[in-house]
Design a protein around this motif. Structure first.
Motif, mmCIF file in Angstrom:
data_model
loop_
_atom_site.group_PDB
_atom_site.id
_atom_site.type_symbol
_atom_site.label_atom_id
_atom_site.label_comp_id
_atom_site.label_asym_id
_atom_site.label_seq_id
_atom_site.Cartn_x
_atom_site.Cartn_y
_atom_site.Cartn_z
ATOM 1 N N THR A 148 0.849 -1.192 0.000
ATOM 2 C CA THR A 148 0.000 0.000 0.000
ATOM 3 C C THR A 148 0.878 1.233 0.000
ATOM 4 O OG1 THR A 148 -0.129 0.098 2.412
ATOM 5 C CG2 THR A 148 -1.827 -1.185 1.274
ATOM 6 N N HIS A 150 0.858 5.312 1.281
ATOM 7 C CA HIS A 150 0.159 6.210 2.203
ATOM 8 C C HIS A 150 0.589 7.640 1.928
ATOM 9 C CE1 HIS A 150 0.509 2.266 4.162
ATOM 10 N NE2 HIS A 150 -0.642 2.533 4.727
ATOM 11 N N GLN A 154 -3.903 9.597 -1.261
ATOM 12 C CA GLN A 154 -4.731 8.475 -0.817
ATOM 13 C C GLN A 154 -5.669 8.878 0.329
ATOM 14 O OE1 GLN A 154 -1.371 8.008 -1.712
ATOM 15 N NE2 GLN A 154 -2.298 7.303 -3.618
#
Length: 558
Positions: A148, A150, A154
């Motif tokens: 992912t 960050h 986002q």
């Protein structure tokens, strides 16, 4: 007869810090800078190594492949193909999840049908029926999120415009405050390096999904910096489409796509920042780009942009420094000849004992040796006597050494301060504060427990003593000893008068500010008539003998 006393070691060595910065004119700059970076992070989510999800809202996503093309329906049929290399008109797909098992998903296409696996090599968008969520249902897929990203993109995209606006405003109001600037200025830092994203130039109505407010936060930082006598480095940290693909670079999905076609817009952002802050007394420098990455970002393209960005800053200021970040993976000296033709420019390099597998195998001492040998050499490669200044724009006390003690961290920090203190423009520590999601970045309170003090408390000035000859100077040890009750119960007080025959051990070189010095005193001779006593003293840090000598003391009685 034995006596004991302990005291903090207050000497400092290796590096003199500059404590105050003039606010009268941007021409008045005390170098080298000792700065903290006020950091943040950015950017996306992967389904697997081949596909990346671009989130539109809570249920709709775009799919992007490793070749940077987007998935869509061929001729609005049911065949999934890579239809576009741009994000202007990508196909949106809806993801539905099984209750209680969010990793089990179905994908609905714009034709109203779901994906189904026809074979191991073929997926089509033509499944019509409802799902039983059983293992043999061809429209059910297991989704594994392997990484992912960050970042502000986002966060704002994920929360949506209403929730994100409040969340970001609360963050800007509480994360870095005036108290932080007061704290930094009181603890010897004279500058801050503040990373900003490209969308700040469009504030208060930046392109979606970003929300307004970052410009006010930067204005606040300038105001506080001026109040507490600090300088500001504005660092263009995140560029549209990303200069390195890292989460902090503004990348939406991990791709590095900044190129010649983006130079004009990026220069316009530098124009915005320079025009706004050029006359502010706290502006010391503008960094044109953070961590461009080789080889995808070509050196010729970078030089073209750097020259245009430099010229833009010079339209508004002849005194502000222009910082040129070296390419990650490039040659250390690749910008030196280019920068030598410009005035008041700085080469920025970043040093971490992280992000490389070899560091995982190094012991504490090997890490420290690496600083003194390799990092020292790397810094020399960008430091010249008559060219651009050198700047260690990012470094950290964090590392991969297993089982390191607080003392080990102190030695590691001391080594870096020693070496990076030779940078002619200064250094900036990454980062002043940290997010729980990034445990490898140390919080300021952790830093305070590791970084050695650099000044005598209350003096307001820094000094560089000669350790071997003056380590136990009377100016440092002047104080009072009391005879301990368990060794006689005397009420006599002993006052230092002089020290002779000082011997130091090899361990002395490892003693740093913040250690506690415990000295064992043995009474050798006492002339009560004249109130004079001679003692032998041995000083320890922990179990290590660091020095010894003869003490001449005067006595007094309560």
């Amino acid at each position: 007869m034995n006596f004991y006393f302990s005291m903090p070691i207050l000497f400092s060595f290796y590096l003199s810090w500059v404590l105050f910065c003039s606010l009268a004119s941007p021409n008045s700059v005390n170098l080298p800078l000792k700065a903290a970076s006020l950091g943040w992070n950015s950017s996306a989510v992967n389904i697997n190594k081949a596909e990346k999800l671009w989130r539109i809202n809570e249920t709709f996503y775009n799919f992007r492949l490793s070749n940077k093309q987007f998935i869509g329906l061929e001729n609005q049929g049911n065949k999934l193909v890579a239809v576009s290399a741009t994000e202007k008109f990508p196909e949106a797909f809806q993801i539905t999840r099984k209750n209680g098992e969010p990793h089990r998903v179905r994908f609905r296409a714009s034709n109203g049908f779901f994906f189904q696996a026809k074979s191991e090599m073929q997926v089509t968008a033509d499944y019509k029926g409802p799902s039983t969520w059983e293992e043999n249902d061809p429209s059910v897929f297991n989704m594994t999120i392997v990484s992912t990203m960050h970042g502000e993109y986002q966060i704002t995209n994920g929360y949506g415009p209403d929730k994100a606006a409040k969340l970001m405003r609360d963050h800007w109001k509480s994360y870095i405050t005036e108290e932080d600037f007061k704290f930094m200025s009181q603890n010897g830092l004279n500058a801050v390096r503040i990373p900003v994203g490209w969308w700040i130039a469009y504030d208060p109505k930046p392109p979606k999904p970003f929300v307004g407010g970052s410009l006010q936060a930067l204005d606040n930082a300038f105001r506080w910096a001026q109040k507490y006598g600090m300088k500001v480095i504005v660092d263009l940290h995140a560029l549209r489409v990303s200069q390195n693909g890292s989460p902090h670079s503004g990348s939406r999905d991990g791709f590095q796509e900044w190129s010649d076609s983006d130079i004009q817009e990026t220069v316009a952002i530098i124009d915005f920042l320079a025009s706004r802050y050029a006359d502010h007394p706290s502006l010391v420098a503008i960094e044109l780009m953070n961590e461009p990455k080789a080889p995808d970002l070509k050196l010729d393209s970078l030089k073209t942009y750097y020259k245009a960005g430099y010229d833009t800053v010079r339209k508004y200021s002849s005194s502000a420094y222009v910082i040129l970040s070296n390419r990650l993976g490039g040659e250390w000296s690749e910008l030196l000849s280019f920068a030598s033709n410009l005035s008041r420019v700085v080469i920025d390099v970043h040093f971490y004992n992280l992000f490389w597998d070899n560091f995982n195998k190094m012991s504490v001492q090997q890490n420290i040796d690496y600083i003194y040998r390799q990092r020292s050499s790397d810094l020399r490669n960008v430091t010249t006597s008559d060219g651009p200044l050198s700047f260690v724009g990012e470094w950290s006390c964090e590392w991969e050494a297993e089982g390191a003690s607080k003392r080990d961290y102190q030695r590691f920090a001391e080594a870096q301060l020693d070496v990076y203190g030779r940078a002619t423009f200064g250094w900036a520590y990454w980062a002043y504060k940290w997010f729980p999601a990034y445990p490898t970045v140390m919080h300021v309170n952790q830093i305070r427990g590791i970084l050695p003090s650099r000044m005598m408390p209350g003096s307001g000035s820094f000094f560089r003593p000669s350790i071997p000859s003056t380590f136990l100077a009377s100016g440092v040890l002047r104080g009072m000893l009391m005879l301990q009750p368990e060794v006689g119960g005397s009420h006599d007080n002993f006052f230092f008068d002089g020290i002779e025959k000082v011997k130091q051990s090899e361990v002395l070189e490892a003693v740093i500010a913040g250690d506690t010095l415990v000295t064992r005193m043995t009474l050798v001779k006492l002339q009560k008539r004249f109130g004079i006593a001679k003692m032998e003293g041995k000083a320890y840090v922990g179990d290590d003998l660091v020095c010894e000598g003869e003490f001449l003391v005067a006595t007094g009685t309560d």
